[in-house]
Design a protein around this motif. Structure first.
Motif, PDB file in Angstrom:
ATOM      1  N   ALA A 237       0.807  -1.223   0.000  1.00  0.00           N
ATOM      2  CA  ALA A 237       0.000   0.000   0.000  1.00  0.00           C
ATOM      3  C   ALA A 237       0.835   1.265   0.000  1.00  0.00           C
ATOM      4  N   ALA A 238       2.003   1.239   0.680  1.00  0.00           N
ATOM      5  CA  ALA A 238       2.738   2.493   0.826  1.00  0.00           C
ATOM      6  C   ALA A 238       4.195   2.255   1.167  1.00  0.00           C
ATOM      7  N   PHE A 239       4.996   3.230   0.767  1.00  0.00           N
ATOM      8  CA  PHE A 239       6.383   3.344   1.199  1.00  0.00           C
ATOM      9  C   PHE A 239       6.479   4.634   2.002  1.00  0.00           C
ATOM     10  N   VAL A 240       6.906   4.530   3.248  1.00  0.00           N
ATOM     11  CA  VAL A 240       6.997   5.697   4.126  1.00  0.00           C
ATOM     12  C   VAL A 240       8.460   5.952   4.448  1.00  0.00           C
ATOM     13  N   ASP A 241       8.937   7.168   4.198  1.00  0.00           N
ATOM     14  CA  ASP A 241      10.298   7.520   4.598  1.00  0.00           C
ATOM     15  C   ASP A 241      10.391   7.348   6.110  1.00  0.00           C
ATOM     16  N   GLY A 242      11.288   6.490   6.553  1.00  0.00           N
ATOM     17  CA  GLY A 242      11.324   6.120   7.965  1.00  0.00           C
ATOM     18  C   GLY A 242      12.243   6.928   8.840  1.00  0.00           C
ATOM     19  N   ASN A 243      12.922   7.939   8.298  1.00  0.00           N
ATOM     20  CA  ASN A 243      13.901   8.665   9.095  1.00  0.00           C
ATOM     21  C   ASN A 243      13.245   9.388  10.271  1.00  0.00           C
ATOM     22  N   LEU A 244      12.331  10.303   9.990  1.00  0.00           N
ATOM     23  CA  LEU A 244      11.650  11.011  11.070  1.00  0.00           C
ATOM     24  C   LEU A 244      10.710  10.084  11.834  1.00  0.00           C
ATOM     25  N   VAL A 245      10.089   9.143  11.127  1.00  0.00           N
ATOM     26  CA  VAL A 245       9.169   8.220  11.794  1.00  0.00           C
ATOM     27  C   VAL A 245       9.880   7.453  12.903  1.00  0.00           C
ATOM     28  N   THR A 246      11.151   7.105  12.673  1.00  0.00           N
ATOM     29  CA  THR A 246      11.907   6.384  13.704  1.00  0.00           C
ATOM     30  C   THR A 246      12.019   7.223  14.974  1.00  0.00           C
ATOM     31  N   GLY A 247      12.331   8.499  14.821  1.00  0.00           N
ATOM     32  CA  GLY A 247      12.394   9.382  15.987  1.00  0.00           C
ATOM     33  C   GLY A 247      11.034   9.564  16.632  1.00  0.00           C
ATOM     34  N   PHE A 248      10.007   9.737  15.816  1.00  0.00           N
ATOM     35  CA  PHE A 248       8.653   9.903  16.345  1.00  0.00           C
ATOM     36  C   PHE A 248       8.225   8.685  17.148  1.00  0.00           C
ATOM     37  N   ARG A 249       8.434   7.491  16.581  1.00  0.00           N
ATOM     38  CA  ARG A 249       7.923   6.289  17.250  1.00  0.00           C
ATOM     39  C   ARG A 249       8.690   5.980  18.520  1.00  0.00           C
ATOM     40  N   THR A 250      10.015   6.248  18.522  1.00  0.00           N
ATOM     41  CA  THR A 250      10.807   5.992  19.727  1.00  0.00           C
ATOM     42  C   THR A 250      10.347   6.892  20.862  1.00  0.00           C
ATOM     43  N   ALA A 251      10.205   8.178  20.579  1.00  0.00           N
ATOM     44  CA  ALA A 251       9.796   9.129  21.613  1.00  0.00           C
ATOM     45  C   ALA A 251       8.357   8.903  22.045  1.00  0.00           C
ATOM     46  N   ALA A 252       7.470   8.616  21.097  1.00  0.00           N
ATOM     47  CA  ALA A 252       6.075   8.385  21.447  1.00  0.00           C
ATOM     48  C   ALA A 252       5.916   7.127  22.301  1.00  0.00           C
ATOM     49  N   THR A 253       6.704   6.088  21.998  1.00  0.00           N
ATOM     50  CA  THR A 253       6.635   4.868  22.802  1.00  0.00           C
ATOM     51  C   THR A 253       7.174   5.122  24.203  1.00  0.00           C
ATOM     52  N   SER A 254       8.255   5.886  24.313  1.00  0.00           N
ATOM     53  CA  SER A 254       8.784   6.236  25.638  1.00  0.00           C
ATOM     54  C   SER A 254       7.751   7.014  26.447  1.00  0.00           C
ATOM     55  N   ALA A 255       7.082   7.969  25.801  1.00  0.00           N
ATOM     56  CA  ALA A 255       6.068   8.753  26.499  1.00  0.00           C
ATOM     57  C   ALA A 255       4.871   7.895  26.874  1.00  0.00           C
TER      58      ALA A 255
END
Length: 334
Positions: A99-117
């Motif tokens: 369905a999609a290709f998502v550039d994972g650079n910023l997503v990696t930072g977003f998901r790490t911080a969101a999971t920590s929070a």
């Protein structure tokens, strides 16, 4: 005769940044980890390597989500201009197509911080708190914003070895979040008296940057910088001081991070007080939490986090009309 097109779309980092929301991501991750997480639905990361070239893959099939897939990243360190690129490939359960290709650079930072929070929101006591930040890079920046979305942060005190960087970090926090912030001349100065402690920077020599006797009794620690055996971030005394340790991927944190390997070598017993993020989110360790005073969340990252956040971003990007349709279609094997 008509045919249905299953052409995938591309989501850039710019689009991901435009549509991302901390609260939505944190709630989505809490919901994902509150469901039973079967071992095969989020297997350990794999790394293929030959010489100075490596490729890492983090797959996941989240329960209840529309999309499943994997994040892939790689680097040829002897390339003319070496660098890491990340891509998250999402498959659609409804069509069984890419369905999609998502550039994972910023997503990696977003998901790490969101999971920590998401973890800190369940671990840390409610009420105003001072946040100590060790590090001034992208992860420290994102984590500060994520934590501020789930707690009333009264002050941010940051330590980074470079005075200019910690000053710039503090200024950005006050400008962006309206929270008083200042730099500290040492990691110990930053940590002393803080109810919340974020360790988001390893030292160049892989020596610990956080020690247990610096911590206020009842502090909650988030440690994200040691993800492989060769890396160090927290001292074994922090592991010993923690009454409960929550890990996003339990076996990988306990068996494959330099911090926990060092704590084991130092004779610190931690397995009976270590639990998975799924245990935390499902409420399975609520009684243990009541007895715990000093609490720690330790992360190595995982594919489940990538897919959950990428799905959220894809949905918002489609709604906003910000995806890029790709003029390609994959042949389907039947």
């Amino acid at each position: 005769m008509t045919t249905t097109s299953f052409a995938p779309v591309f989501v850039s980092s710019e689009t991901a940044k435009a549509v991302f929301d901390w609260t939505d991501a944190i709630r989505a991750l809490q919901s994902a980890y509150a469901r039973p997480v079967a071992p095969k639905s989020a297997p350990p990361r794999t790394v293929a390597a030959a010489g100075k070239t490596w490729l890492r893959t983090l797959p996941a099939v989240p329960a209840g989500g529309r999309y499943y897939g994997a994040k892939i990243m790689g680097m040829a360190m002897d390339a003319a201009v070496p660098g890491v690129e990340y891509v998250i490939v999402l498959f659609d359960r409804e069509t069984s197509r890419i369905a999609a290709f998502v550039d994972g650079n910023l997503v990696t930072g977003f998901r790490t911080a969101a999971t920590s929070a998401a973890a800190l929101d369940r671990l840390a006591p409610r009420g105003p708190a001072r946040l100590a930040v060790l590090g001034s890079g992208l992860e420290a920046t994102m984590h500060t914003r994520a934590i501020a979305s789930v707690r009333d942060v009264t002050e941010v005190v940051v330590f980074s070895p470079t005075p200019e960087r910690r000053a710039a970090f503090a200024q950005a926090v006050t400008r962006d979040l309206g929270i008083p912030a200042r730099g500290a001349s040492s990691a110990q100065e930053a940590v002393e008296g803080a109810e919340l402690v974020l360790a988001a920077a390893r030292s160049k020599g892989e020596h610990p940057i956080l020690f247990g006797d610096w911590l206020t009794l009842g502090a909650t620690i988030v440690s994200i910088g040691s993800t492989i055996p060769e890396q160090r971030e927290i001292d074994a005394s922090v592991v010993a001081r923690s009454d409960i340790i929550v890990c996003d991927t339990l076996e990988e944190v306990l068996d494959e991070t330099g911090d926990m390997l060092a704590a084991h070598e130092a004779g610190v017993a931690f397995r009976d007080k270590s639990f998975s993020l799924a245990d935390l989110m499902s409420g399975a360790i609520d009684e243990r939490l009541k007895e715990a005073r000093t609490r720690m969340y330790k992360s190595v990252g995982g594919g489940l986090q990538d897919i959950v956040v990428a799905e959220l971003i894809l949905g918002k990007a489609i709604e906003a009309g910000l995806v890029t349709p790709l003029p390609i279609e994959f042949e389907t094997k039947r």
